[in-house]
Design an enzyme around this catalytic site. Sequence first.
Site, mmCIF file in Angstrom:
data_model
loop_
_atom_site.group_PDB
_atom_site.id
_atom_site.type_symbol
_atom_site.label_atom_id
_atom_site.label_comp_id
_atom_site.label_asym_id
_atom_site.label_seq_id
_atom_site.Cartn_x
_atom_site.Cartn_y
_atom_site.Cartn_z
ATOM 1 N N GLU A 169 0.800 -1.220 0.000
ATOM 2 C CA GLU A 169 0.000 0.000 0.000
ATOM 3 C C GLU A 169 0.838 1.278 0.000
ATOM 4 O O GLU A 169 0.810 2.071 0.955
ATOM 5 C CB GLU A 169 -0.959 0.004 1.197
ATOM 6 C CG GLU A 169 -1.946 -1.148 1.172
ATOM 7 C CD GLU A 169 -2.971 -1.085 2.301
ATOM 8 O OE1 GLU A 169 -2.861 -0.176 3.149
ATOM 9 O OE2 GLU A 169 -3.867 -1.927 2.335
ATOM 10 N N GLU A 374 -5.220 -8.707 0.989
ATOM 11 C CA GLU A 374 -5.901 -8.383 2.248
ATOM 12 C C GLU A 374 -7.388 -8.208 1.967
ATOM 13 O O GLU A 374 -7.768 -7.545 0.998
ATOM 14 C CB GLU A 374 -5.375 -7.080 2.881
ATOM 15 C CG GLU A 374 -3.976 -7.153 3.453
ATOM 16 C CD GLU A 374 -3.548 -5.831 4.093
ATOM 17 O OE1 GLU A 374 -4.438 -5.042 4.477
ATOM 18 O OE2 GLU A 374 -2.334 -5.594 4.185
#
Length: 483
Positions: A169, A374
């Site tokens: 991220e 995720e």
Amino acid sequence: MATNATTVFPHNFVWGAATASYQIEGAVNEGGRGLSIWDTFARTPGKVLNGDTGDIACDHYHRFGEDVGLMRELGIGSYRFSIAWPRMQPEGKGELNPDGLRFYSALLDRLESQQITPFPTLYHWDLPQSLGDQGGWSSRETSYRFADYVDKLVNALGSRVSQWITLNEPWCSAWLGYAVGQHAPGLTDLSAALAANHHLLLAHGLAVQTIRASSAAEVGITLNLAHVTPASEDPLDRQAAILTEGNANRMFLDPLFRGAYPVDMMELYGEASAEMEEGDLGVISTAIDFLGVNYYAPAIVGSRERLTELQALGYCVDTGRAPNLLDTSANAIHLKRPGFTSTQMGWEVEPATLSELLHNVRDQYRSIPIYITENGMSNADYVRHNGSVLDPARIAYLEGHLHAVAEAIASGVDVRGYYVWSLLDNFEWALGYSQRFGLIWVDYPTGERTPKASYYWYRDFIAAQAPQPRDRTVAPATTTLPA
């Protein structure tokens, strides 16, 4: 919303769970580990809820044997974790720390003994503080330090790893850390965020080239991509949504897959070009083998100018996404719709948007193997009087999103695996220990682990996929590192 798991998912689909170093390891002052920017940020008054820190977290550093045993009982075939840069290079440079290398070698040994494939992330936000002091990701030099770190680490452990994730991220690292101030290092400087955005991508590209030079392993990156919907068809709302999506997705996907930043983003953030040097985009767009996608919730965006009108329609401001420099630049505001179920984080639950997002990536860029690295939800879990933890909302959330993944696969999106976030309840960054995402309850004062109902549901779901059930005999747990 039932999923026919035995027929929809490919027989070689990868089932896993995910964690991250600072969120679970603890032992911040042990084994020669250096200070990270998250250690500093968490110890700064007012930055993290309740003054929580990751000093102990889940104590995974000492209890990794027990945790791998729980993974084995869960039946996952792969474990996504991150390697703490300050544990391996305490000052962000120089030779690898032998104690850090010993810890991760022991973890790899344990995973191998339980037939669980490691899927390590090289950077999940815990930058060595020494590099933070020199500008962190706003400094180009950090990209080169990362490449050097990756070179040493892959040479030390690479023969035991078949897939690497470079960054987790980078949007959060750059924008929450440098523009919004909600994550370490806690800056609110748009220029610094733009520099960090570029230098993170440069670091990724350099790492890909470094890994290719010394290893046959596959390599990719994990992005937290957004499914952005305008609050209405009004042109102002649509434009705000387009710019928000551009910042969240295209500022990363375009340079990675097209070798260029999107034109509208460059017009919005003109000074970003000042950070680029000739050849950077060629490095950034070095071919990758897979894309990791983290996904939790849809984003509903309207124009700040239309807030009063939108509130009259039943929308309310998403307080979990407070106004910041980023939204101000796009004249955007995040909203919540009436009538939608939300998680404890306040995030709306709409699983179908995950399938739509996966289609968009395939159609707008190219078909590339994708891993859902995720996906999960925070819930107000508690241990009942009989010792059980019931979390039916999480089970419904996971089932709905797995159905969305199955739909994407059925329509030709090349999704190879799925990782629940998270294996364990853990330190949830600026929200401290207030949010529980785990399949396993962690009693933080004692470290005791209690599998939740969702753990057993996921175990049975995975078992239903396997043509041949695996032997789930669990070897005795060990928490002793080899000498």
